[in-house]
Design an enzyme around this catalytic site. Structure first.
Site, PDB file in Angstrom:
ATOM      1  CB  SER A 183      -0.890   0.011   1.244  1.00  0.00           C
ATOM      2  OG  SER A 183      -1.420   1.309   1.422  1.00  0.00           O
TER       3      SER A 183
ATOM      4  CG  HIS B  84      -4.007  -1.652  -1.469  1.00  0.00           C
ATOM      5  ND1 HIS B  84      -5.145  -2.367  -1.799  1.00  0.00           N
ATOM      6  CD2 HIS B  84      -4.358  -0.870  -0.413  1.00  0.00           C
ATOM      7  CE1 HIS B  84      -6.128  -2.035  -0.977  1.00  0.00           C
ATOM      8  NE2 HIS B  84      -5.689  -1.121  -0.135  1.00  0.00           N
TER       9      HIS B  84
ATOM     10  CG  ASP C 108      -5.188   2.390   1.010  1.00  0.00           C
ATOM     11  OD1 ASP C 108      -6.119   1.565   0.945  1.00  0.00           O
ATOM     12  OD2 ASP C 108      -4.048   2.094   1.398  1.00  0.00           O
TER      13      ASP C 108
ATOM     14  CG  MET D 109      -8.565   6.971   2.494  1.00  0.00           C
ATOM     15  SD  MET D 109      -7.807   6.909   4.127  1.00  0.00           S
ATOM     16  CE  MET D 109      -6.850   5.393   4.000  1.00  0.00           C
TER      17      MET D 109
ATOM     18  CG  HIS E  85      -9.399   0.013  -0.268  1.00  0.00           C
ATOM     19  ND1 HIS E  85      -8.783  -0.175   0.959  1.00  0.00           N
ATOM     20  CD2 HIS E  85     -10.734  -0.064  -0.030  1.00  0.00           C
ATOM     21  CE1 HIS E  85      -9.711  -0.352   1.884  1.00  0.00           C
ATOM     22  NE2 HIS E  85     -10.900  -0.284   1.315  1.00  0.00           N
TER      23      HIS E  85
ATOM     24  CG  MET F 254     -11.427   3.004   2.236  1.00  0.00           C
ATOM     25  SD  MET F 254      -9.824   2.984   3.036  1.00  0.00           S
ATOM     26  CE  MET F 254      -8.780   3.146   1.608  1.00  0.00           C
TER      27      MET F 254
ATOM     28  CG  MET G  21     -11.634  -2.995   5.167  1.00  0.00           C
ATOM     29  SD  MET G  21     -10.091  -2.601   4.324  1.00  0.00           S
ATOM     30  CE  MET G  21      -9.155  -1.766   5.605  1.00  0.00           C
TER      31      MET G  21
ATOM     32  CG  PHE H  20      -5.709   6.816  10.076  1.00  0.00           C
ATOM     33  CD1 PHE H  20      -5.261   8.072   9.717  1.00  0.00           C
ATOM     34  CD2 PHE H  20      -6.981   6.697  10.633  1.00  0.00           C
ATOM     35  CE1 PHE H  20      -6.060   9.201   9.908  1.00  0.00           C
ATOM     36  CE2 PHE H  20      -7.790   7.811  10.835  1.00  0.00           C
ATOM     37  CZ  PHE H  20      -7.324   9.070  10.472  1.00  0.00           C
TER      38      PHE H  20
ATOM     39  CG  ASP I 209      -6.250  -2.973   3.279  1.00  0.00           C
ATOM     40  OD1 ASP I 209      -5.172  -2.717   3.844  1.00  0.00           O
ATOM     41  OD2 ASP I 209      -6.909  -2.141   2.620  1.00  0.00           O
ATOM     42  N   GLY I 210      -4.869  -4.549   6.302  1.00  0.00           N
ATOM     43  CA  GLY I 210      -4.768  -3.862   7.589  1.00  0.00           C
ATOM     44  C   GLY I 210      -4.015  -4.645   8.647  1.00  0.00           C
TER      45      GLY I 210
ATOM     46  CB  SER J 155       3.219   0.320   8.509  1.00  0.00           C
ATOM     47  OG  SER J 155       2.300  -0.631   8.983  1.00  0.00           O
TER      48      SER J 155
HETATM   49  C1  DX5 Z   1      -6.348   1.393   5.764  1.00  0.00           C
HETATM   50  C2  DX5 Z   1      -5.944   1.111   4.342  1.00  0.00           C
HETATM   51  C3  DX5 Z   1      -4.817   0.173   4.233  1.00  0.00           C
HETATM   52  C4  DX5 Z   1      -3.518   0.640   4.840  1.00  0.00           C
HETATM   53  C5  DX5 Z   1      -2.806  -0.593   5.311  1.00  0.00           C
HETATM   54  O1  DX5 Z   1      -7.436   2.214   5.763  1.00  0.00           O
HETATM   55  O2  DX5 Z   1      -7.046   0.580   3.625  1.00  0.00           O
HETATM   56  O3  DX5 Z   1      -4.613  -0.241   2.888  1.00  0.00           O
HETATM   57  O4  DX5 Z   1      -2.688   1.335   3.958  1.00  0.00           O
HETATM   58  O5  DX5 Z   1      -1.704  -0.213   6.064  1.00  0.00           O
HETATM   59  P1  DX5 Z   1      -1.053  -1.182   7.145  1.00  0.00           P
HETATM   60  O6  DX5 Z   1      -0.550  -2.390   6.386  1.00  0.00           O
HETATM   61  O7  DX5 Z   1       0.042  -0.370   7.729  1.00  0.00           O
HETATM   62  O8  DX5 Z   1      -2.112  -1.564   8.119  1.00  0.00           O
HETATM   63 ZN    ZN Z   2      -6.577  -0.327   1.611  1.00  0.00          ZN
END
Ligand code: DX5
Ligand code: ZN
Length: 220
Positions: A7, A32, A34, A36, A65, A67, A136, A142, A174-175, A197
């Site tokens: 991501s 990936h 994200d 938002m 993705h 959101m 998720m 985040f 994811d997460g 991360s």
């Molecule tokens: C969270 C995102 C994830 C995020 C994952 O809202 O959808 O894709 O970037 O990050 P990590 O792997 O650090 O949880």
């Molecule tokens: Zn994501």
């Protein structure tokens, strides 16, 4: 087989091309992204112009993705911008089946994303129209949050739900995924493993992807 989907949310945006090249050299096949909107989730990230630029910069599969509220307003635009996979949240779309069909007709893989607090039963009717489900394992918004432990059981139940219906729907998760929990996640049925991360937060993204592939393969 499983794939790592780094991501870019946790990447250094001032050198995004290098950050992408690094994960590609580590063996990542999917990127990936994200998206938002500050409404569906309490954070604002990136949108269509960035996806268009990414498309010119990489041959990796681009997985967006969404959101965002009312994702049907934008889903096809993300395909036109170059996304190969587009997921919309079941919680955000009152015409989910129609949106999934529109994404596929535009030429991309269509996914349903589902939050930790939303029951799997909400997927039931639209599931046959989805190429993948994005489960998720944190509440979205985040990077860097901790994996919610009950997600493993939910993942197993989702896998069973798909198998029981004779579907070939792929599962993305994811997460909060890292080298410590990826083995159990792969073993439980996930095929596309998002990691933010754990890839970009540790100094050497290529090496981090290799380690995740290694740990996941040991139990695949
Ligand atoms: C969270 C995102 C994830 C995020 C994952 O809202 O959808 O894709 O970037 O990050 P990590 O792997 O650090 O949880
Ligand atoms: Zn994501």
């Amino acid at each position: 087989m499983f794939e790592i989907a780094p991501s870019i949310l946790s990447a250094d945006f001032t050198k995004l091309a290098d950050e992408i090249a690094a994960v590609e050299s580590g063996g990542a096949k999917v990127l990936h992204v994200d998206v938002m909107d500050g409404h569906f989730v309490p954070n604002i990230t990136i949108g269509l112009p960035v996806v268009k630029s990414l498309r010119k910069a990489t041959k990796l599969t681009i997985d967006t993705h969404l959101m965002i509220e009312e994702p049907s307003r934008y889903a096809v635009q993300f395909v036109e911008a170059g996304a190969d996979m587009v997921s919309v949240h079941v919680e955000a779309d009152v015409h989910l089946q129609r949106t999934l069909v529109a994404i596929k007709e535009a030429g991309a893989k269509a996914g349903i994303a589902i939050n930790p607090g939303t029951p799997l039963s909400s997927l039931e009717e639209a599931l046959p129209y989805a190429d993948f489900v994005l489960l998720m394992s944190v509440n979205p918004g985040f990077g860097g949050q901790s994996f919610i432990p009950t997600s493993v059981d939910k993942l197993r139940r989702l896998k069973k739900m798909i198998d029981d219906r004779g579907l070939s729907t792929r599962i993305e998760i994811d997460g909060g995924i890292d080298a410590g929990n990826i083995a159990e996640i792969v073993r439980s049925g996930a095929e596309i493993i998002v990691a933010g991360s754990a890839v970009y937060g540790r100094g050497n993204p290529a090496e981090a992807v290799r380690e995740l592939i290694d740990k996941g393969t040991a139990w695949a």
